[in-house]
Design a protein around this motif. Structure first.
Motif, mmCIF file in Angstrom:
data_model
loop_
_atom_site.group_PDB
_atom_site.id
_atom_site.type_symbol
_atom_site.label_atom_id
_atom_site.label_comp_id
_atom_site.label_asym_id
_atom_site.label_seq_id
_atom_site.Cartn_x
_atom_site.Cartn_y
_atom_site.Cartn_z
ATOM 1 N N ILE A 81 38.319 48.281 49.501
ATOM 2 C CA ILE A 81 38.355 47.989 48.071
ATOM 3 C C ILE A 81 38.643 46.502 47.896
ATOM 4 O O ILE A 81 39.678 46.005 48.337
ATOM 5 C CB ILE A 81 39.424 48.836 47.360
ATOM 6 N N PHE A 82 37.719 45.808 47.242
ATOM 7 C CA PHE A 82 37.822 44.370 47.054
ATOM 8 C C PHE A 82 37.894 44.029 45.571
ATOM 9 O O PHE A 82 37.195 44.632 44.757
ATOM 10 C CB PHE A 82 36.599 43.668 47.642
ATOM 11 N N VAL A 83 38.730 43.039 45.241
ATOM 12 C CA VAL A 83 38.817 42.537 43.873
ATOM 13 C C VAL A 83 38.692 41.016 43.901
ATOM 14 O O VAL A 83 39.092 40.368 44.856
ATOM 15 C CB VAL A 83 40.141 42.948 43.180
ATOM 16 N N ALA A 84 38.127 40.471 42.835
ATOM 17 C CA ALA A 84 38.005 39.021 42.721
ATOM 18 C C ALA A 84 39.389 38.422 42.497
ATOM 19 O O ALA A 84 40.194 38.964 41.739
ATOM 20 C CB ALA A 84 37.086 38.654 41.566
ATOM 21 N N ALA A 85 39.643 37.307 43.155
ATOM 22 C CA ALA A 85 40.879 36.564 42.919
ATOM 23 C C ALA A 85 40.706 35.800 41.603
ATOM 24 O O ALA A 85 39.869 34.903 41.516
ATOM 25 C CB ALA A 85 41.160 35.620 44.073
ATOM 26 N N PHE A 86 41.459 36.172 40.600
ATOM 27 C CA PHE A 86 41.327 35.602 39.255
ATOM 28 C C PHE A 86 41.449 34.077 39.273
ATOM 29 O O PHE A 86 40.713 33.386 38.588
ATOM 30 C CB PHE A 86 42.394 36.216 38.341
#
Length: 142
Positions: A81-86
């Motif tokens: 699970i990957f999320v963009a670094a804000f």
């Protein structure tokens, strides 16, 4: 015979390399969210799941990704699970290790108000500039 062995070796290497599970880049402005079907536009909020077979599901917002995992009854221990670094658009981090911040001030695509950062320092910087930004984690999201 050596030529056949060489070709078999090359084919095997390509086959096993293609089975490796990893992040697959998002084609912004062209690919759609696996949950809401909106076109993924913003690098600050995009996210992705790669299942145990290597299939990538891409999302425009953390809320869409969380709803998708709940609705599909996916086993999270089998997912990448990957999320963009804000604070570093274009960089993706492990959602299970990320620090999530929730605030109404974050104008995310699905109005979820959730952003992800990689470090406690980045979270503290954002919390100083965004009123009522509360820390949370992936496993705490419902």
């Amino acid at each position: 015979m050596n030529k056949l062995f060489f070709l078999a070796t090359i084919f095997s290497m390509l086959f096993f390399a293609s089975c490796k599970r990893s992040f697959q880049p998002i084609d912004y402005g062209k690919e759609s969210c696996a949950h809401c079907k909106m076109v993924i536009m913003d690098k600050k909020f995009a996210c992705e799941i790669v299942d145990k077979k290597g299939k990538a599901y891409k999302f425009d917002d953390l809320i869409c990704m969380r709803k998708f995992t709940s609705e599909q009854s996916l086993q999270e221990n089998e997912l990448l699970i990957f999320v963009a670094a804000f604070n570093d658009p274009g960089k993706f981090i492990d959602a299970k290790k990320a620090i999530l911040l929730k605030a109404d001030a974050f104008r995310t695509p699905m109005s979820g108000g959730l952003v992800a950062v990689e470090t406690a320092e980045a979270a503290a910087d954002i919390q100083q500039s965004v009123e009522h930004a509360e820390k949370t984690a992936w496993h705490d999201l419902k």
